[in-house]
Write an enzyme that holds these catalytic residues in place. Structure first.
Site, mmCIF file in Angstrom:
data_model
loop_
_atom_site.group_PDB
_atom_site.id
_atom_site.type_symbol
_atom_site.label_atom_id
_atom_site.label_comp_id
_atom_site.label_asym_id
_atom_site.label_seq_id
_atom_site.Cartn_x
_atom_site.Cartn_y
_atom_site.Cartn_z
ATOM 1 N N ASP A 94 1.056 -10.904 -9.143
ATOM 2 C CA ASP A 94 1.588 -9.619 -9.584
ATOM 3 C C ASP A 94 3.110 -9.628 -9.675
ATOM 4 O O ASP A 94 3.695 -8.664 -10.155
ATOM 5 C CB ASP A 94 1.131 -8.505 -8.631
ATOM 6 C CG ASP A 94 0.516 -7.330 -9.372
ATOM 7 O OD1 ASP A 94 0.054 -7.543 -10.510
ATOM 8 O OD2 ASP A 94 0.508 -6.216 -8.837
ATOM 9 N N ASP A 138 -9.730 -0.292 -0.714
ATOM 10 C CA ASP A 138 -10.960 -1.000 -0.374
ATOM 11 C C ASP A 138 -12.007 -0.048 0.196
ATOM 12 O O ASP A 138 -13.164 -0.049 -0.235
ATOM 13 C CB ASP A 138 -10.666 -2.130 0.605
ATOM 14 C CG ASP A 138 -9.696 -1.716 1.704
ATOM 15 O OD1 ASP A 138 -9.408 -0.512 1.832
ATOM 16 O OD2 ASP A 138 -9.224 -2.591 2.456
#
Length: 1137
Positions: free
Chosen positions: A413, A838
């Site tokens: 990223d 998550d």
């Protein structure tokens, strides 16, 4: 034969149509076919035969079919060998760096050199090869799987991919001998017949027609006698051979057909892949009884407390009773989901028997396991060392899973060239590391951890060359680490040299044009790749389109997809290690950096994971996904197979994900700050496994791709009414037609063909991959008890090769604009809007009716690192707790869950959103003992028998529950106590700050930003626990320090007052002192963290202590001023009461 049209039909649409109508007619009884020189069968209609004139008579009454011997194989569409054109396209893909994005053209930059060091593995980008013999062309010659040059013509003229395609367009004439290309396997190749990028489902019961590897001799050729003996093959009679059951699949009668051994499928005994093992009754029954006893004792105790207020100090009584009511509620939320813990086991032998053993549907024993895409995410090479990421990649590439079914994707990223070249170095070192692991069955398969193991490395090794091989690999790994660690300097020096050259060119140009050198335009300080071109990602000196938040999308196939058949190493003296009996293929490895542009919300890690989902769907489309943080590696090479047992077992089609416990290395032996989280991973998560399944808690989780797409499971259970009665619900039914007709809208009644692009985006390849992933993820329907299964042998066909249009499509789906006006991040993929994406993503799946499974292998599946520094640990907990507060104030609150969520599972998710608010009451309760000691009052008016009995019963039941939980979870009692200590430390610091930050975000809209947790990569000579003793000041330390100091001062003050009192009230002092010691005992690890290595207390602690002491003294004097002495009217000195 498969349902795809033959090449002749593709080239001649009219003929194809005729053939289709001819085969579909009712009166058609004779089928016509011709075997081409490449081994394929081309269907011929009557019109085709008439066009061929004199050949018509040969095809009218019978079909001549050459038998499928090893050197003469009829190839199905999915199993035919890759042609020269396909191999050229695949090689072009692996040697090209693809870039693109919003409002930009996708470009493929052909790279002759990826890293400075030499590349040898034929699958890797930039591997060495011969040069093209065409004039003025310096391209590399096409190569096969072994890295040998491909010569399309008998004259062995060396030609590259681009020149070969040009020759195909110019009449298919070889530039060397000026003759038409003629070579057996490639004669029928069509240069325009390249993959269209579309993904198709394999036909049910696909036949494996690849050449038998058992028949290979030492020279790599085929031993016909050995093949006949080992496979019971036959060459037929003469030149004609009639295959059993007819030539086409539709000649077979499916109804009532027997399996190869003459046994009906429903008569075969079903062998489960997994087993569920409940806890022993002698442990779990008392555990449940004590939960009920303590619950009723708490009810009676709180009732007694409400009916017996302390009239002497109502303010103290009021604070304590409010806190105790909340603690009872919080304890109930924590304990109720723990009433049904279970254990599970897997049978890897049965998995191998079902999926990798020769059978009638899989005669050659090729793997019928589904594909697996492994994701590794990283963002900053400075905080996440590239050596750590590289060794993680090596452990993935060496995992024990079919190589052709495995693909690894690295998401960078930060778009850093350092990460890119480190991954290329890892791919290069994998050439020796992966075969070495396979040859000697190495565990763990992360080289840094393996070579750091203590003990005898030869234990359990049987091969005589192990020591020699290990020594060579260790030397190569040391050199690999040196190369990795020197990459930053290497990139900087290279960039400085190229930038200086550009400056000289600019200066020379100005002199030639006569311009004023003083007005020299500034040349951008670029970051340069090894091949002497600009890096398209982030530059060291930020520039437009080359900054961390502003760069193009980048995609590089580091290791191209392996060949479908094993490729054994050659016995060559030049080779470092003898791999002649080892499969040297490597899994596909892809580097990805999604496009980033200013003005777009890239949604942090969740956005990167969704980009990986789309990219992998287009390129490999593994029906299962395994995600890792860059600092977590595979410690158990069989762990992936154990997880696959749950997915492929009966009922596995309802499992959304397999969560593995997170294990850590580098933790101090005493685990001072409960970094291992054993109570949560071995206790709470194991208990949830007995309900609807464990939560998704980040790294080390295997997903079903179809569940990530936001679909419901094929069947689920709804819980209705006050008593939560179960109701079975079938969400969708599989069509009765062929599986190739499945579409994404077939799995969702609310989804139409017009709404599919609005949910998934406008990529046709991505949408076409959805039913493929769903089909391939089904368990094998080898028994009537298996519902929603797939036919055996359906996944034995090789995957199609990669081509440039496919990679270009993958670049487009990782662009910054792709998710606009779609449901990515809302329903599809990882869910946005929370720093704990998550937990939210797992909750959404459970809320749709999916189940999850907790897999605990005997050997730890994965290992990672965790911060052992006190401040870093608190910041980590702060991020988790802030995410929980965000969940509580969002639509993901379990109060709003659907009827598909089990009641106790709902309670567990409620606790996730509520537990940070306990910090408010915990902070107040930690001050109550000190306030009691200062004021001389206690939470009860007198320490009577009733209070002491309640207190004793609550304490005994708490101890009994702790002991029993230790028994069924397998954790150590010390770990349980460490968890209790850190609960108070984090509850009075990180959790409290999380509540404040969450409220600020909800009420004031103040966004919360977190920095990456730094991953330490200590040298061999450094103390791995050095960070444990480092004191990093943070405002998170203020509340625990304040609590500790106030309680210490309160104990000393109350003791002195009681000693000097004329009427000592020791009962109240003991009551308040006991609870103060309880608080201080929990803060002991915190105090040790402040002391550092040598017991040296930081100066700030003394400053705080003095400030708190002065403040409390002045406050006490102001509240209770001293009275005048009876002996002296003017005496105003302070005295103890």
């Amino acid at each position: 034969m498969s349902n795809a049209p033959p090449k002749k039909a593709i080239r001649n649409p009219g003929a194809g149509g005729s053939a289709g109508s001819s085969r579909g007619s009712a009166g058609q009884t004779v089928k016509f076919a011709r075997r081409t020189s490449s081994g394929r069968y081309v269907s011929l209609s009557r019109e085709d035969i008439d066009m061929e004139g004199e050949l018509a008579a040969d095809y009218t009454n019978y079909t001549v079919q050459i038998p499928p011997t090893p050197d003469n194989q009829p190839m199905m569409d999915g199993a035919e060998p890759a042609s020269v054109a396909m191999k050229a396209e695949e090689q072009y893909v692996s040697n090209s760096l693809f870039t693109g994005g919003f409002n930009s053209v996708t470009r493929a930059h052909l790279m002759d050199k990826v890293i400075e060091s030499e590349v040898t593995h034929p699958q890797m980008a930039g591997s060495k090869g011969s040069r093209c013999a065409m004039p003025a062309c310096d391209g590399k010659v096409m190569r096969n799987e072994r890295g040998e040059d491909i010569d399309p013509c008998d004259c062995r003229f060396k030609i590259c991919r681009d020149c070969y395609l040009d020759a195909q367009k110019d009449g298919c004439i070889c530039p060397g001998c000026k003759e038409h290309y003629k070579i057996g396997e490639y004669a029928e190749d069509d240069p325009n017949d390249v993959p269209s990028g579309k993904l198709h489902l394999p036909g049910p019961g696909g036949v494996n027609t690849n050449k038998s590897l058992l028949a290979r001799n030492q020279n790599g050729e085929f031993d016909h006698n050995r093949w006949l003996f080992e496979s019971s093959g036959t060459y037929g009679y003469g030149n004609a051979f009639w295959p059993k059951g007819g030539m086409y699949d539709d000649d077979l009668d499916d109804e009532g057909s027997l399996s190869g051994d003459g046994v009906l499928p429903e008569q075969k005994p079903f062998k489960p892949l997994t087993r569920k093992m409940p806890m022993p009754t002698s442990i779990i029954s008392p555990y449940r009884i004590f939960i009920v006893i303590r619950m009723f004792v708490l009810i009676f105790y709180l009732t007694w407390r409400l009916r017996n207020p302390n009239m002497e100090a109502l303010w103290l009584w009021g604070m304590s009773i409010v806190c105790e009511l909340w603690f009872a509620f919080s304890w109930l939320l924590d304990m109720l989901p723990k009433v049904n813990p279970i254990n599970r086991s897997t049978d890897l032998a049965v998995l191998k028997e079902k999926f990798e053993t020769p059978s009638p549907s899989n005669p050659h024993g090729r793997s019928d396991l589904p594909g697996l895409d492994v994701f590794v995410s990283t963002a900053d090479p400075e905080k996440e060392p590239v050596l750590t990421t590289a060794t993680t990649i090596l452990s993935i590439l060496a995992v024990d899973y079919p190589v052709e079914k495995l693909a690894c994707y690295v998401s960078d990223d930060g778009g850093a060239l350092l990460t890119f070249e480190a991954m290329a170095e890892a791919a290069s070192f994998a050439n020796i590391w992966v075969p070495f692991c396979k040859k000697h069955d190495i565990e763990p398969r992360q080289p840094d951890s393996y070579f750091s193991l203590k003990g005898d490395p030869t234990k359990g090794k049987r091969r005589s060359d192990f020591v020699k091989d290990r020594r060579k690999v260790k030397r190569e790994f040391d050199e690999f680490k040196v190369r990795i660690n020197s990459l930053p300097d290497s990139i900087r020096r290279r960039s400085d040299a190229f930038n200086a050259r550009e400056d000289m060119k600019m200066l020379k140009h100005l002199r030639e044009t006569g311009a004023d050198p003083s007005e020299q335009p500034k040349v951008k300080k670029a970051t340069w790749m090894a091949d002497g071109t600009h890096w398209p990602g982030t530059w060291a000196a930020s520039a437009p389109d080359h900054a961390k938040g502003n760069h193009a999308g980048i995609l590089q196939v580091m290791l191209k997809p392996p060949s479908p058949d094993p490729l054994y190493g050659m016995h060559d003296e030049e080779q470092l290690i003898d791999f002649s009996d080892v499969d040297i293929r490597l899994p596909m490895l892809v580097y990805m950096s999604r496009e980033k542009r200013p003005g777009y919300d890239h949604n942090k890690k969740a956005g990167a994971m969704n980009a990986l989902v789309r990219c992998s769907a287009v390129m490999s489309n593994g029906p299962f996904i395994l995600n890792f943080d860059c600092d977590h590696y595979i410690n158990n090479a069989q762990a992936v197979r154990e997880g696959m047992c749950f997915m492929m077992d009966r009922g596995g089609e309802r499992v959304a994900y397999i969560q593995f416990p997170q294990r850590f290395e580098g933790i101090d032996p005493s685990d001072r700050y409960a970094n291992n989280n054993t109570v949560f991973f071995d206790g709470n998560m194991r208990a949830l496994d007995g309900l609807q399944g464990p939560m998704y808690v980040g790294t080390g989780c295997m997903f079903r791709r179809f569940a990530l797409y936001g679909f419901d499971p094929p069947r689920t259970t709804e819980y209705t009414g006050v008593l939560f009665k179960k109701k079975k619900v079938t969400t969708f039914k599989y069509p009765e037609t062929d599986t190739q007709s499945l579409k994404a809208e077939d799995f969702d009644a609310e989804l139409t063909s017009q709404l599919v692009p609005k949910r998934f985006g406008n990529s046709s390849a991505l949408m076409a991959s959805i039913p493929v992933a769903e089909f391939q993820a089904r368990p094998i329907a080898d028994h009537p008890a298996v519902q929603h299964g797939r036919p055996p042998g359906a996944l034995t066909v090789p995957r199609p090769p990669l081509d440039p249009p496919t990679v270009a499509e993958a670049v487009s789906v990782i662009s910054c604009w792709y998710e606009d006006k779609t449901e990515w991040g809302d329903r599809v993929g990882w869910i946005y809007g929370s720093v704990t994406e998550d937990v939210v993503s797992g909750y959404r799946m459970h809320n749709r009716g999916w189940r999850s499974v907790y897999c605990i292998p005997k050997r730890d599946a994965f290992l990672g690192t965790a911060p052992i520094n006190l401040t870093d640990r608190l910041h980590q907990v702060l991020r988790w707790a802030t995410g929980s507060v965000e969940i509580f104030f969002s639509k993901n609150n379990a109060f709003l869950a659907s009827r598909k969520l089990m009641f106790l599972q709902r309670v567990a998710y409620l606790n996730v959103g509520i537990y940070p608010f306990t910090s408010i009451f915990l902070l107040v309760y930690c001050f109550i003992p000190a306030l009691s000691l200062f004021s001389g009052f206690f939470i009860v008016q007198t320490l009577n028998v009733a209070f002491l009995c309640y207190l004793l019963t609550i304490t005994v039941t708490l101890i009994a529950l702790g002991v029993l939980e230790v028994k069924w979870s397998g954790i150590a009692l010390e770990d349980w106590w460490r968890n209790e200590q850190f609960w108070l430390i984090s509850g009075t610091s990180a959790h409290l700050y999380a509540v404040v930050q969450g409220l600020l975000k909800v009420m004031a809209g103040i966004e919360i930003s977190f920095t990456l947790t730094a991953k330490a990569a200590a040298d061999e000579n450094e103390d791995i626990y050095a960070d444990l003793y480092v004191v990093k000041w943070s405002s998170l330390l203020i509340p625990p320090i304040t609590i500790g100091m106030i309680n210490i001062i309160a104990i000393a003050f109350a003791f002195a007052r009681t000693v000097y009192s004329e009427n000592p009230r020791w009962g109240k002092f003991i009551g308040g002192g006991f609870f103060s010691f309880w608080v201080l005992a929990h803060l002991y690890p915190f105090a040790k963290g402040l002391m550092g290595r040598r017991g040296k207390t930081p100066t700030i602690v003394f400053v705080w202590s003095g400030l708190i002491s002065i403040t409390i003294s002045l406050l006490w004097v102001a509240i209770s001023p001293p009275e005048a002495s009876s002996t002296g009217a003017h005496s105003t000195g302070f005295q103890f009461p």
